[in-house]
Scaffold this active site. Structure first.
Site, PDB file in Angstrom:
ATOM      1  N   PHE A 166       0.827  -1.213   0.000  1.00 51.85           N
ATOM      2  CA  PHE A 166       0.000   0.000   0.000  1.00 51.85           C
ATOM      3  C   PHE A 166       0.857   1.258   0.000  1.00 51.85           C
ATOM      4  CE2 PHE A 166      -1.898   3.374   2.553  1.00 51.85           C
ATOM      5  CZ  PHE A 166      -3.109   3.580   1.926  1.00 51.85           C
ATOM      6  N   ASP A 167       1.897   1.292   0.806  1.00 48.34           N
ATOM      7  CA  ASP A 167       2.757   2.481   0.887  1.00 48.34           C
ATOM      8  C   ASP A 167       3.426   2.764  -0.448  1.00 48.34           C
ATOM      9  OD1 ASP A 167       2.384   1.139   3.443  1.00 48.34           O
ATOM     10  OD2 ASP A 167       3.670   2.689   4.284  1.00 48.34           O
TER      11      ASP A 167
END
Length: 372
Positions: free
Chosen positions: A193-194
């Site tokens: 996600f990051d």
């Protein structure tokens, strides 16, 4: 959390999310330490949200106990597991101007939190990340994790042309309105996600602010390195396909809190607030030229008040440079063998001088004396 100051102006606020999964043994100590630090030294309104994602131990009971004991702590519970899923859920529903997150073990030094969110609160940047690979960062961890982290970020630079230095540091912040625009385009709900958030931000030319952090490795970390590495490689392949097909462009809101200065026709430029109260647009104070002057008056001349601004900012045309006697300026000439530009006649004179220097000298012919 939407507080106002003494002048009635609403203050910008920050929401810090701490995603947890089976962290009951460290949750109380970490949240208590974070809450005490922010109350003592953080100058903006804040909220701490504990995001419990599918914990099977007493994490949710510990989180609800913290909400009853500490005034700025809230808790949410999700049935599905995943750090990205928890962040997306809380950040999309936040009322704060800036949303951030940090790991529950507080491996990153808290002194870097204000430098992390300050560029976002001022409107200068859109995202901010803590970097363990910055040359000014102070990191204490084993060689295995150091090798994995540097190898992963090197693959991001080679495969996705990433310019940020550290994608997986658990210390990030983003403007809420920017995240709401990017969230529908983020597909991963776990550890990638990051990286997906940062790659989308770079592809849309958003400003990413990096902060060197003080970081101490947590020996109790239970991250599955092999499974995480495989998921990250799959995510990189998916992002490469999106980049090649042009599916990374996102309609983003304008950056608020910045001043856009336009050129004023005459006089000094003045900044006026925009229609939303956050942006600013430059105006101009027109002044009449003094009597007998051939150009508009500038500040500091003939009684005109105001700060002196450069000619470039006032929009006035630069004066034409002419030689003495009203002649037209010379055309530029190619540089000579010394790298200097010389007029044509000087080049001709120097060429003649060189020819004379290398011309062979005439030696007098020997005289023939008559034989005696």
């Amino acid at each position: 959390m939407n507080e106002t100051n003494a002048g009635g102006v609403r203050q910008r606020s920050v929401e810090i999310v701490v995603p947890v999964h089976n962290e009951a043994h460290v949750l109380g100590n970490s949240i208590g330490r974070l809450h005490a630090y922010l109350e003592a030294s953080f100058p903006f309104p804040f909220r701490i949200t504990v995001a419990d994602n599918a914990s099977t131990d007493a994490t949710w009971q510990a989180a609800t106990g913290l909400t009853a004991r500490l005034p700025h702590v809230h808790a949410v519970h999700l049935e599905a597991k995943g750090r990205g899923r928890a962040l997306k859920y809380v950040w999309s529903r936040s009322e704060a101007d800036v949303v951030a997150y940090m790991d529950v073990d507080l491996s990153t030094g808290l002194d870097g939190f204000l430098p992390l969110v300050a560029p976002l609160l001022s409107g200068h940047s859109d995202l901010a990340i803590g970097s363990r690979l910055h040359r000014q960062a102070a990191v204490v961890r084993g060689p295995k994790r150091e090798f994995i982290s540097r190898s992963y970020n090197l693959l991001l630079k080679l495969g996705l042309a990433a310019r940020f230095s550290d994608a997986q540091c658990g210390f990030k912040a983003v403007r809420t309105e920017v995240f709401r625009a990017l969230a529908p385009h983020i597909e991963d709900n776990t550890w990638f996600f990051d990286t997906e958030l940062l790659v989308l931000a770079e592809r849309n030319r958003l400003r990413i602010h990096e902060v060197p952090v003080d970081w101490v490795d947590d020996p109790d970390s239970r991250v599955d390195i092999v499974a995480t590495a495989v998921d990250d490689l799959k995510g990189m392949g998916r992002m490469q396909r999106r980049i090649l097909t042009g599916r990374t462009r996102v309609a983003l809101p304008p950056r608020s809190g910045t001043a856009h200065v336009t050129a004023a026709t005459h006089g000094a430029a003045s900044v006026e607030p925009g229609p939303d109260g956050g942006e600013a647009r430059a105006g101009a104070e027109r002044t009449s030229p003094p009597h007998g002057s051939r150009r508009p008056a500038r500040p500091g001349e003939s009684g005109v008040s105001g700060p002196r601004v450069p000619r470039r900012a006032t929009g006035a045309a630069p004066p034409r440079r002419r030689r003495r006697g009203g002649q037209r300026p010379r055309r530029p000439h190619a540089p000579d063998h010394h790298g200097r530009r010389r007029p044509r006649r000087h080049r001709t004179r120097f060429a003649l001088m060189r020819l004379r220097a290398f011309r062979p000298r005439r030696t007098p012919s020997p005289r023939l004396e008559p034989a005696s």
